[in-house]
Write an enzyme that holds these catalytic residues in place. Structure first.
Site, PDB file in Angstrom:
ATOM      1  N   VAL A  61       0.800  -1.051  -0.141  1.00 17.59           N
ATOM      2  CA  VAL A  61      -0.066  -0.128  -0.014  1.00 17.59           C
ATOM      3  C   VAL A  61       0.815   1.408   0.033  1.00 17.59           C
ATOM      4  CG1 VAL A  61      -1.955  -1.131   1.275  1.00 17.59           C
ATOM      5  CG2 VAL A  61      -0.247   0.251   2.694  1.00 17.59           C
ATOM      6  N   ARG A 110     -11.648   9.502  -3.852  1.00 12.22           N
ATOM      7  CA  ARG A 110     -11.994   9.241  -5.106  1.00 12.22           C
ATOM      8  C   ARG A 110     -13.422   8.818  -5.302  1.00 12.22           C
ATOM      9  NH1 ARG A 110      -6.878   7.664  -6.324  1.00 12.22           N
ATOM     10  NH2 ARG A 110      -7.353   5.273  -6.454  1.00 12.22           N
ATOM     11  N   TYR A 149       6.858   2.954  15.073  1.00 10.94           N
ATOM     12  CA  TYR A 149       5.351   2.495  15.123  1.00 10.94           C
ATOM     13  C   TYR A 149       4.393   3.693  15.499  1.00 10.94           C
ATOM     14  CZ  TYR A 149       1.170  -0.229  16.134  1.00 10.94           C
ATOM     15  OH  TYR A 149      -0.279  -0.825  15.946  1.00 10.94           O
TER      16      TYR A 149
END
Ligand code: NAD
Length: 323
Positions: A61, A110, A149
């Protein structure tokens, strides 16, 4: 609870993601499960592949999310999550929280879709406020051993808020506290899988420090319901999701010994640097705004989890090396 008709789950082949995919499919959604398999496994979604409405998309991703067709909700879970994983993959973790979150937000915008961010109680760091409310700003060391993290999640939250403000994206932020259940990888390194495997194999249970540090452990099925409720709402969050049944690590080990029937001894090991001393969510916001509360008692959830790990370990023992 209504589920979106067309959902994208990033990190869908991980522990939480696989449960979420299953829950969405059971509710009638079509699900695109996007995962690079960096810490997840196709085994986690093997039972879903071939079901109508489910598709697996192998992708990082941080590079992009190659999903076409209609999208009504994007659940962004892709990120290394166990300290063992994120400390081995610091740059990948920061990229998943920054570039990855950016791509997931753009995809949602979108399509005019709802966006849910899987953030973490780690944004509170080693907290001075207890229990932790969403208004607490946290105590995080930006260059410490968990910084890749903690800061990745803090940045992801900031990006989510900015996307909502600039583009009107319909975002919701979940701050997830320690969650457990079947499909956490045997070598994941987090508390429950570690103690469970040790108990079931007769190894000593390794307890960090004197075991008085606390965790509040949430059954995965309850947590996933919270994520689905957040997606179905207009709530922007952040909203804490987790259990407020706070236990010492030593108590968790005792319950695991009971549900596995193990007589493993306990071995104390040094605590990890900057390991939080206490953890408990204040759940008032989740209760009032999402009408959500966790319901599965710790012992029940751990007994179910023990049965899964016992099967898993028996299967591994029955499989010859190299098969
Ligand atoms: P996990 O490691 O089992 O799952 C993470 C999944 O994301 C894996 O399948 C992994 O392969 C995938 N992934 C990682 N980086 C990726 C990338 N760049 N592109 C595509 N896929 C990628 O961990 P989990 O416990 O299921 O955690 C899921 C999410 O929930 C994470 O964002 C985590 O930070 C958050 N969270 C989990 C907990 C918990 O207790 N389980 C607590 C707080 C927050």
């Amino acid at each position: 609870m209504n589920v979106p008709a067309h959902a994208v789950v990033t990190g869908g082949a991980g522990f939480l993601g696989s449960w979420l995919c299953e829950r969405l499919l059971a509710g009638g959604a079509s699900v695109a499960c996007v995962d690079s398999l960096v810490t997840g496994s196709l085994d986690n979604v093997a039972h879903l592949r071939g079901l109508p409405g489910f598709r697996f998309v192998e992708a990082d991703v941080s590079a992009g999310i190659p999903v076409d067709g209609p999208v009504d909700a994007v659940f962004h879970l892709a990120s290394p999550a166990s300290p063992l994983h994120y400390q081995r993959l610091p740059l990948e973790t920061l990229r998943a929280g920054s570039h990855g979150t950016g791509h997931a937000l753009d995809l949602a915008a979108r399509h005019g879709a709802r966006f849910v961010l899987a953030s973490s109680s780690e944004v509170y760091g080693d907290p001075e406020q207890h229990p932790q409310r969403e208004t607490y700003r946290g105590r995080v060391d930006p260059t410490g051993p968990r910084s890749m993290y903690d800061e990745s999640k803090r940045f992801a939250e900031a990006l989510t808020v900015a996307h909502r403000d600039v583009h009107g994206t319909r975002t919701g932020i979940a701050r997830i506290f320690n969650t457990y259940g079947p499909r956490m990888a045997v070598d994941d390194g987090r508390l429950v899988p570690t103690l469970m495997v040790q108990a079931l194999t007769g190894e000593p249970l390794t307890i960090a420090g004197d075991g008085s540090q606390t965790r509040s452990l949430c059954w995965v099925g309850d947590l996933v319901d919270g994520l689905v409720r957040l997606a179905a709402s207009d709530e922007s969050g952040p909203v804490n999701l987790g259990s407020d049944d706070e236990r010492s690590v030593r108590e968790v080990a005792d319950v695991i010994l009971r549900v596995t029937g193990s007589s493993s001894p306990v071995r104390h090991v040094p605590r990890a640097e900057q390991d939080p001393l206490v953890r408990r969510p204040d759940l008032a916001r989740a209760r009032t705004r999402l009408s959500w509360t966790p319901t599965t008692p710790l012992r029940t959830g751990l007994a179910r989890t023990a049965a899964w790990y016992a099967d898993r370990l028996a299967g591994a023992a029955a499989t010859p090396m190299g098969a």
